[in-house]
Design a protein around this motif. Structure first.
Motif, PDB file in Angstrom:
ATOM      1  N   TRP A 269       0.855  -1.189   0.000  1.00  0.00           N
ATOM      2  CA  TRP A 269       0.000   0.000   0.000  1.00  0.00           C
ATOM      3  C   TRP A 269       0.889   1.237   0.000  1.00  0.00           C
ATOM      4  O   TRP A 269       1.789   1.371   0.832  1.00  0.00           O
ATOM      5  CB  TRP A 269      -0.885   0.024   1.253  1.00  0.00           C
ATOM      6  N   ASN A 270       0.645   2.135  -0.908  1.00  0.00           N
ATOM      7  CA  ASN A 270       1.453   3.346  -1.010  1.00  0.00           C
ATOM      8  C   ASN A 270       0.517   4.554  -1.091  1.00  0.00           C
ATOM      9  O   ASN A 270      -0.356   4.604  -1.961  1.00  0.00           O
ATOM     10  CB  ASN A 270       2.351   3.285  -2.244  1.00  0.00           C
ATOM     11  N   TYR A 278      -2.490   9.779   6.457  1.00  0.00           N
ATOM     12  CA  TYR A 278      -1.424   8.788   6.660  1.00  0.00           C
ATOM     13  C   TYR A 278      -2.030   7.402   6.801  1.00  0.00           C
ATOM     14  O   TYR A 278      -3.240   7.232   7.010  1.00  0.00           O
ATOM     15  CB  TYR A 278      -0.579   9.133   7.889  1.00  0.00           C
ATOM     16  N   LEU A 279      -1.170   6.381   6.692  1.00  0.00           N
ATOM     17  CA  LEU A 279      -1.556   4.982   6.796  1.00  0.00           C
ATOM     18  C   LEU A 279      -0.989   4.393   8.076  1.00  0.00           C
ATOM     19  O   LEU A 279       0.071   4.788   8.543  1.00  0.00           O
ATOM     20  CB  LEU A 279      -1.041   4.171   5.602  1.00  0.00           C
ATOM     21  N   VAL A 308      -2.337   3.715  -3.772  1.00  0.00           N
ATOM     22  CA  VAL A 308      -2.007   2.781  -4.839  1.00  0.00           C
ATOM     23  C   VAL A 308      -1.804   1.395  -4.236  1.00  0.00           C
ATOM     24  O   VAL A 308      -1.038   1.231  -3.278  1.00  0.00           O
ATOM     25  CB  VAL A 308      -0.737   3.228  -5.600  1.00  0.00           C
ATOM     26  N   LEU A 309      -2.485   0.400  -4.807  1.00  0.00           N
ATOM     27  CA  LEU A 309      -2.415  -0.966  -4.311  1.00  0.00           C
ATOM     28  C   LEU A 309      -1.754  -1.855  -5.355  1.00  0.00           C
ATOM     29  O   LEU A 309      -2.185  -1.907  -6.507  1.00  0.00           O
ATOM     30  CB  LEU A 309      -3.822  -1.486  -3.994  1.00  0.00           C
ATOM     31  N   THR A 310      -0.685  -2.543  -4.955  1.00  0.00           N
ATOM     32  CA  THR A 310      -0.003  -3.488  -5.847  1.00  0.00           C
ATOM     33  C   THR A 310       0.164  -4.819  -5.142  1.00  0.00           C
ATOM     34  O   THR A 310       0.194  -4.880  -3.905  1.00  0.00           O
ATOM     35  CB  THR A 310       1.372  -2.960  -6.281  1.00  0.00           C
ATOM     36  N   GLU A 311       0.289  -5.895  -5.931  1.00  0.00           N
ATOM     37  CA  GLU A 311       0.547  -7.208  -5.354  1.00  0.00           C
ATOM     38  C   GLU A 311       2.002  -7.287  -4.905  1.00  0.00           C
ATOM     39  O   GLU A 311       2.907  -6.816  -5.592  1.00  0.00           O
ATOM     40  CB  GLU A 311       0.245  -8.300  -6.374  1.00  0.00           C
ATOM     41  N   LEU A 317      -0.137  -3.786 -10.620  1.00  0.00           N
ATOM     42  CA  LEU A 317      -1.090  -2.797 -10.124  1.00  0.00           C
ATOM     43  C   LEU A 317      -2.462  -3.441  -9.958  1.00  0.00           C
ATOM     44  O   LEU A 317      -2.965  -4.103 -10.867  1.00  0.00           O
ATOM     45  CB  LEU A 317      -1.176  -1.623 -11.103  1.00  0.00           C
ATOM     46  N   VAL A 318      -3.063  -3.246  -8.793  1.00  0.00           N
ATOM     47  CA  VAL A 318      -4.393  -3.789  -8.525  1.00  0.00           C
ATOM     48  C   VAL A 318      -5.453  -2.692  -8.634  1.00  0.00           C
ATOM     49  O   VAL A 318      -6.464  -2.843  -9.301  1.00  0.00           O
ATOM     50  CB  VAL A 318      -4.454  -4.447  -7.135  1.00  0.00           C
TER      51      VAL A 318
END
Length: 602
Positions: A269-270, A278-279, A308-311, A317-318
């Motif tokens: 997660w970015n 913030y996360l 932005v969600l990536t595996e 990119l998801v």
């Protein structure tokens, strides 16, 4: 300048030139075919000679020439303004001579510019399938472009359209009302406007050498999605990315829990934040190891954050989740717009949180997305079928006007043509409590079986003048509690408050004594006042001159009469009136003083 020799000795081309027939300045060739190019030379003796084979032909960098035979393949690329071809020849005196230029244009089969697409999705950017078939919706328009034909810039292209849709063509410079079924000119790009009817149109394009057709199936214009709420122009289908809102004790959104779509995968997660958001993955303990979820805290500033969600393994990119954070008037709004990289059909839609105050109305914007352009929602101003999950909190008119009814939360959706919109969550904030000013009984001392009047001054800080219930608790006097609207006329308006009056008949069997009567007020939005009290004295019977109802007549009664004259809220027994005018005033104070000194008897 010499004698014109017979054709068999100088060649027909040279003979025609000698007779004054000019050679062609340009030619069109077709890929794959061979052409013999001819050249003539004037000789010193005044005669002409065919040097077609003896000459050297240029340019030959493309491998076009075998002696004077010109052959172009389909892969040969000619300039748009043609290829300049010429010949050179070395004379008997060893002088190199060059011919005039011949402009050569390549001819290739015409074709429509487009890409193959088998997904069944169509937009105003026309998608041409391999079988030269495309789909549009009625009244939509698209750009049609052809490639190929002659590379000659000024070559003529003929366009035509026919069919059952009633579609037409126009150049990009034409007014839409000038749309026609036939256009002839230099344009290789035109606009096709689909007709008003569903059906099939056939586009035909020819340059005289080749002809191509494109079949366009025109479908009925149909609603494909309905959006409601602010910023809905950015709303796009979600993937199955989980979105859970977490509220704090005051029912404000404290954080959002995002979870990945696949429980067997882990994710990275970015966050790119413009709101100082913030996360924090530590808050999602049960999913921390799989990195399936993340907690997002919106920032204190207005702005758009990008999550932005990536595996984790593939880094594919998801999803990209745009989060609009808005702070206005102390109200925080979060709006989620998820672009799913895999183009998955959405199961849910993000909720827009809208906060309203008591007394406000809210015109809910609506956008309709049609199949003719699925990337350009249009404002929808017609009537919709609206649903509010809690009608006691608020209701919605057919044209989207939300009316606040009471504090609370309600989910609002709209329906059109069988489609249900996204959901917006409307939160109605608590209204300000009503404020009680001066309240009193007049008279505050009253005998059994007599009447008195209760006066209450109530202020509505919201300024809505919608006070609906003012109710005293009179059960201790044997009177049924009043829980409805007083059947009285409100008094004069003072600022944001009004006097309310109620005539109260004291039962003949009411217990004698002092009472503290509680009064409450409520407005149409169910905002209540704090309970306030006012005093009431019930006596057995009235004694003339006994203003304070202590069963004696003395100087204190005269003082009570004067105080009541200055302030009607001061307790006084009206039944103790000394001059029979039904009022307590200065005359009564004077009469009581005369009574005390023995100059007057009651």
């Amino acid at each position: 300048q010499g004698e014109i020799l017979p054709t068999e000795k100088m060649g027909r081309f040279c003979e025609e030139y000698a007779r004054g027939i000019p050679p062609k300045e340009h030619i069109n060739i077709t890929a794959g075919e061979a052409y013999s190019l001819l050249a003539c030379a004037w000789l010193d003796d005044g005669t002409m000679k065919d040097i077609s084979v003896a000459a050297t032909w240029y340019p030959n960098s493309l491998g076009l020439f075998q002696n004077n035979i010109l052959t172009a393949t389909g892969a040969t690329v000619f300039p748009e303004n043609g290829l300049n071809v010429y010949a050179t020849y070395v004379t008997d005196t060893r002088t190199l001579q060059s011919s005039n230029y011949l402009k050569v244009y390549m001819k290739t089969p015409l074709s429509f510019v487009g890409t193959s697409d088998d997904t069944g999705n169509y937009s105003t950017e026309l998608t041409v399938r391999p079988e030269n078939l495309a789909h549009l919706t009625s009244l939509s328009q698209t750009q049609l472009t052809v490639a190929g034909g002659s590379s000659e810039k000024d070559s003529t292209i003929n366009w035509s359209v026919s069919g059952s849709s009633g579609g037409c063509l126009k150049t990009n410079q034409q007014n839409p009302i000038d749309c026609t079924t036939n256009i002839s000119g230099k344009d290789r790009s035109l606009t096709y406007i689909a007709g008003s009817f569903s059906g099939e149109d056939l586009i035909t394009v020819t340059d005289g050498d080749s002809t191509i057709t494109l079949k366009i199936k025109v479908l009925d214009r149909k609603l494909v999605q309905l959006f409601i709420g602010e910023n809905s122009t950015n709303l796009t289908p979600e993937s199955n990315l989980g979105v859970d809102l977490v509220y704090d004790e005051s029912d404000k959104v404290e954080k959002v829990i995002f979870s990945g779509p696949d429980s067997t995968k882990s994710y990275n997660w970015n966050l790119i934040s413009n709101s100082d958001g913030y996360l924090d993955e530590e808050l999602v303990i049960e999913l921390k190891d799989q990195k399936r979820a993340i907690a997002y805290y919106p920032g204190k500033q207005s702005g758009q954050d990008t999550l932005v969600l990536t595996e984790t393994i593939t880094n594919n990119l998801v999803a990209i989740n745009y989060i609009d954070v808005s702070h206005a008037g102390g109200v925080t709004q979060l709006f989620f717009s998820v672009l799913n990289a895999k183009n998955t059909t959405p199961d849910t839609w993000s909720k827009l949180v809208k906060e309203l105050n008591i007394g406000e109305t809210y015109k809910i914007p609506a956008l309709a997305l049609y199949n003719n352009d699925p990337f350009a929602p249009e404002p929808y101003t017609g009537s919709l079928s609206w649903t509010s999950s809690q009608i006691e909190v608020g209701t919605v008119s057919a044209h989207g006007l939300f009316r606040v009814m009471a504090q609370g939360l309600t989910e609002v959706t709209a329906q059109l043509s069988g489609l249900t919109s996204n959901t917006i969550l409307i939160k109605v904030l608590p209204g300000k409590p009503l404020i009680s000013g001066q309240s009193f009984f007049n008279p505050a001392i009253v005998a059994r079986g007599r009447a008195t009047t209760l006066q209450v001054f109530v202020t509505d800080p919201d300024g809505n003048e919608d006070i609906r219930i003012v109710a005293p608790e009179l059960s201790a006097l044997g009177i049924t509690p009043l829980t409805g609207i007083w059947d009285t006329q409100p008094g004069q308006l003072y600022g944001q408050g009004r006097y309310f009056t109620l005539n109260v008949n004291i039962p003949v069997n009411a217990p004698v004594g002092k009472y503290q009567i509680e009064v409450t007020a409520t407005d149409s939005y169910h905002n209540n006042s704090e309970n306030f009290t006012t005093n009431l004295w019930i006596i057995e019977k009235a004694i003339r001159g006994d203003i304070n109802a202590d069963n004696t007549i003395n100087l204190f009664d005269a003082i009570a009469a004067l105080k009541h004259t200055v302030n009607p809220a001061y307790p006084a027994n009206l039944a103790a009136d000394t001059n029979g005018d039904g009022q307590i005033g200065i005359v009564d104070a004077r009469n009581i003083l005369k009574y005390v000194v023995g100059k007057l008897k009651f």
